[in-house]
Design an enzyme around this catalytic site. Structure first.
Site, PDB file in Angstrom:
ATOM      1  N   PHE B  39      -0.704 -13.550   2.145  1.00  0.00           N
ATOM      2  CA  PHE B  39      -0.162 -12.669   3.177  1.00  0.00           C
ATOM      3  C   PHE B  39       0.125 -11.309   2.545  1.00  0.00           C
ATOM      4  O   PHE B  39       0.912 -11.217   1.593  1.00  0.00           O
ATOM      5  CB  PHE B  39       1.117 -13.247   3.767  1.00  0.00           C
ATOM      6  N   ILE B  77       3.164 -15.000  -0.376  1.00  0.00           N
ATOM      7  CA  ILE B  77       3.593 -13.745   0.239  1.00  0.00           C
ATOM      8  C   ILE B  77       3.548 -12.675  -0.855  1.00  0.00           C
ATOM      9  O   ILE B  77       4.139 -12.853  -1.921  1.00  0.00           O
ATOM     10  CB  ILE B  77       5.060 -13.874   0.736  1.00  0.00           C
ATOM     11  N   CYS B  78       2.842 -11.571  -0.598  1.00  0.00           N
ATOM     12  CA  CYS B  78       2.715 -10.499  -1.595  1.00  0.00           C
ATOM     13  C   CYS B  78       4.094  -9.896  -1.908  1.00  0.00           C
ATOM     14  O   CYS B  78       4.791  -9.415  -1.010  1.00  0.00           O
ATOM     15  CB  CYS B  78       1.784  -9.414  -1.077  1.00  0.00           C
ATOM     16  N   ILE B  79       4.465  -9.910  -3.170  1.00  0.00           N
ATOM     17  CA  ILE B  79       5.829  -9.518  -3.537  1.00  0.00           C
ATOM     18  C   ILE B  79       6.136  -8.048  -3.256  1.00  0.00           C
ATOM     19  O   ILE B  79       7.202  -7.720  -2.741  1.00  0.00           O
ATOM     20  CB  ILE B  79       6.155  -9.900  -5.005  1.00  0.00           C
ATOM     21  N   ALA B  82       6.485  -7.556   0.394  1.00  0.00           N
ATOM     22  CA  ALA B  82       7.635  -8.288   0.937  1.00  0.00           C
ATOM     23  C   ALA B  82       8.956  -7.570   0.653  1.00  0.00           C
ATOM     24  O   ALA B  82       9.753  -7.343   1.567  1.00  0.00           O
ATOM     25  CB  ALA B  82       7.669  -9.701   0.370  1.00  0.00           C
TER      26      ALA B  82
END
Lengths: 118, 130
Positions: B39, B77-79, B82
């Site tokens: 994501f 989830i892409c840090i 995010a």
């Protein structure tokens, strides 16, 4: 060596797509992949040599792209038609990308093991 | 076939997350496997456990969570995407001294290395919503 092509087709400052693409390209290069960048459509605007996004404020995508060579990304492709459509020439661009025709795009993509769109 | 899915579009304002989920469900049903779902950008909102969709609308957070748990899917989830959108797991919330966290299993937070690894490891990578 696995070949990956990042296809970048957005203008530089309207979204984070371009930066996400460049960052992914750098990560791919650091993974020792044969990474290349194909710039399509309005994506060509990322390569303009007279960008001044400081007041936006955003990082200059041209400068980010200039760092690619240091990371071993040497293959940057642009379409001749995208330059013509926008009244641009090679002289307006930062770096010296390989200029290809639209009809060469499918074979460029065909050679890749993977492609990521941004 | 082993797939990695990359999702860019926001769950609340685009169809990307739903289209990707429908694809993933169909692929698994046909005997294919999902190596990873990554994501990116606005799609990271899918990971928020605080999502409250209006009655009668799909709950994409819940739907992905259930799908991920059922099929043991690696959902990342892409840090960087995010954190700047206020999506944190417990350890990031502690690290940045924030009052709450909203990313929990089966979603994990990680970097773009997982995107490139997923692309290299899968037979096919499919991008949704960009």
């Amino acid at each position: 060596m696995s070949k990956i092509c990042i296809v970048s087709s957005h203008s530089p400052y309207s979204s984070t797509s371009v930066r996400d693409g460049i960052e992914s390209l750098l990560v791919a290069a650091s993974f020792d992949m044969d990474a290349s960048l194909l710039v399509l459509g309005d994506g060509i605007l990322q390569l303009l040599n007279k960008q001044a996004p400081e007041s936006l404020p955003q990082k200059n995508t041209g400068s980010l792209l200039q760092a690619l060579e240091i990371y071993g990304v040497e293959s940057i492709y642009v379409c001749e038609q995208d330059l013509v459509d926008r009244g641009l020439t090679q002289d307006d661009l930062i770096l010296t990308p390989t200029i290809i025709s639209r009809s060469q795009v499918p074979s460029l993509l065909q050679e890749q093991d993977s492609i990521l769109n941004f | 076939m082993n797939y990695t899915l990359v999702i860019h579009g926001a769950p609340a304002s685009s169809q990307a997350c739903q289209t990707a989920l429908s694809f993933a469900q169909a692929a698994v049903k046909r005997g294919h496997s999902i190596y990873r779902v990554f994501f990116l950008g606005d799609a990271v909102h899918t990971g928020s456990s605080l999502t409250v969709p209006p009655q009668g609308e799909a709950n994409l957070h819940q739907a992905w969570k259930e799908f991920g748990e059922e099929h043991q899917i690696d959902m990342v989830i892409c840090i960087s995407a995010a954190l700047k959108r206020g999506l944190l797991d417990e350890s990031e919330a502690t690290r940045y001294d924030k009052a709450a966290s909203n990313i929990e299993a089966p979603f994990t937070i990680s970097g773009l290395g997982q995107l490139i690894d997923g692309t290299a490891a899968a037979d096919r990578t499919i991008t949704f919503g960009n």
